[in-house]
Design an enzyme around this catalytic site. Structure first.
Site, PDB file in Angstrom:
ATOM      1  N   ARG A  90      -8.791 -30.087  29.227  1.00  0.00           N
ATOM      2  CA  ARG A  90      -9.829 -30.156  30.253  1.00  0.00           C
ATOM      3  C   ARG A  90      -9.990 -31.559  30.854  1.00  0.00           C
ATOM      4  NH1 ARG A  90     -14.697 -28.891  26.115  1.00  0.00           N
ATOM      5  NH2 ARG A  90     -15.542 -27.758  27.911  1.00  0.00           N
ATOM      6  N   ARG A 125     -19.491 -31.668  20.406  1.00  0.00           N
ATOM      7  CA  ARG A 125     -18.042 -31.519  20.310  1.00  0.00           C
ATOM      8  C   ARG A 125     -17.431 -32.884  20.000  1.00  0.00           C
ATOM      9  NH1 ARG A 125     -19.554 -27.107  19.944  1.00  0.00           N
ATOM     10  NH2 ARG A 125     -19.036 -25.266  21.181  1.00  0.00           N
ATOM     11  N   GLY A 142     -18.385 -18.290  19.632  1.00  0.00           N
ATOM     12  CA  GLY A 142     -19.358 -17.789  20.598  1.00  0.00           C
ATOM     13  C   GLY A 142     -20.651 -17.303  19.979  1.00  0.00           C
ATOM     14  N   GLY A 187     -23.045 -18.884  18.441  1.00  0.00           N
ATOM     15  CA  GLY A 187     -24.187 -19.716  18.796  1.00  0.00           C
ATOM     16  C   GLY A 187     -24.699 -19.423  20.191  1.00  0.00           C
ATOM     17  N   ASP A 188     -23.782 -19.235  21.129  1.00  0.00           N
ATOM     18  CA  ASP A 188     -24.175 -18.915  22.509  1.00  0.00           C
ATOM     19  C   ASP A 188     -24.854 -17.553  22.568  1.00  0.00           C
ATOM     20  OD1 ASP A 188     -22.910 -21.287  23.278  1.00  0.00           O
ATOM     21  OD2 ASP A 188     -21.009 -20.261  23.614  1.00  0.00           O
TER      22      ASP A 188
END
Length: 311
Positions: free
Chosen positions: A104, A167, A250, A252-253
């Site tokens: 990224r 992160r 995912g 946690g989201d």
């Protein structure tokens, strides 16, 4: 616009059942903490919008098409002609261990600016703006954009939620702490794991310090153990819903989406936690960041027990 505005990067996601270096079949989808929450809220019946940038490329088209199909508003999404859509890869490093690698650097998502987040929040006047600690780690402009979103949200009367989501591959703890503490004066609800609380405050007893500093809710997630939620007058715990875990990515989201959904419905803290852990259980029972997130009508299904056939 009312409802929820989430701000951050969504990437093309590649998943392989074996170590990536071995090649073989792969599944292509999309992933991003903030868009996962937007999808989760949309499936639960809320108006959800995503603010972010993708490249002028096929992965970018995949991101936009997926979010549009999930009912997420893209009024404030942008295509960056000179930057690519980011990629994230998930592979199986060992038996039940998922390895995540990011591609990224210089991505379209890192080009977010304070001017566009300010304009979006002002024009949209959402009920809630959801941020994470991932976006400010992407670049200096993305950090400024995140801060501007929080400040502007407070100015227009919108609530702000922040998922720390540290992160370590993006930035160190000291830099993360500086950026996150800069956001706190405008944040109403904080989501953090126990080992992330020190990023928000230097106090030995983090939760009381955060509440005394003006944060309305501090939600401390504990993975498979469940979650704690604290306000100045109430502290509650909710155990996780027992389920067979297929993929923890995912979760946690999903919890955040469930918790915020119940908050938007005006439900008390106990119901917020219950919906959060229920959404998390749906997520980990399937594979993918968002694919298994529940709809509102799905929420009661887990109470039926394993092996139930719906006829």
């Amino acid at each position: 616009m009312s409802g929820v505005l989430t701000v951050g990067e969504t990437m093309a996601a590649l998943r392989t059942p074996l170590p990536l270096r071995l090649g073989g079949p792969a599944h292509l989808s999309v992933a991003g903490s903030e868009s996962n929450v937007a999808i989760g809220l949309s499936r639960l019946g809320h108006e959800a919008h995503w603010l972010g940038a993708v490249g002028d490329d096929q992965p970018g088209e995949l991101v936009l098409r997926t979010l549009r199909a999930e009912g997420v508003g893209l009024r404030f999404a942008r295509t960056a002609p000179d930057a690519p859509t980011g990629f994230i890869a998930f592979d199986r490093a060992a038996q039940d261990i998922t390895r995540v690698s990011y591609h990224r650097r210089g991505s379209a998502g890192s080009t977010l600016t304070a001017a566009e987040t300010t304009a979006a929040v002002t024009a949209g006047t959402p009920d809630l703006v959801h941020l994470t600690g991932i976006t400010p780690a992407l670049s200096g402009t993305a950090r400024a954009a995140t801060l501007a979103a929080a400040r502007t949200a407070r100015a227009v009367g919108a609530r702000v939620s922040l998922d720390v989501n540290h992160r370590a591959r993006l930035w160190g703890r000291a830099e993360a702490a500086d950026a996150l503490r800069e956001l706190l004066p405008w944040v109403d609800t904080v989501f953090a794991s126990e080992d992330e609380l020190d990023l928000l405050t230097a106090a030995d007893d983090a939760v009381p310090a955060l509440l005394a500093g003006g944060t309305a809710e501090v939600v401390v997630t504990a993975g498979a153990a469940g979650a704690h939620a604290h306000t100045p007058g109430i502290s509650r715990f909710q155990a996780a819903v027992p389920t067979t875990v297929a993929d923890s990515i995912g979760a946690g989201d999903a919890f955040v989406a469930g918790y915020l959904s119940a908050a938007l419905d005006g439900l008390p803290i106990e119901d917020r936690l219950a919906r959060g852990v229920t959404a998390g259980a749906f997520c980990v029972a399937g594979r993918g960041d968002w694919e298994s997130l529940p709809t509102r009508s799905d929420l009661a299904l887990l109470a039926r027990g394993d092996g139930t056939a719906l006829r």
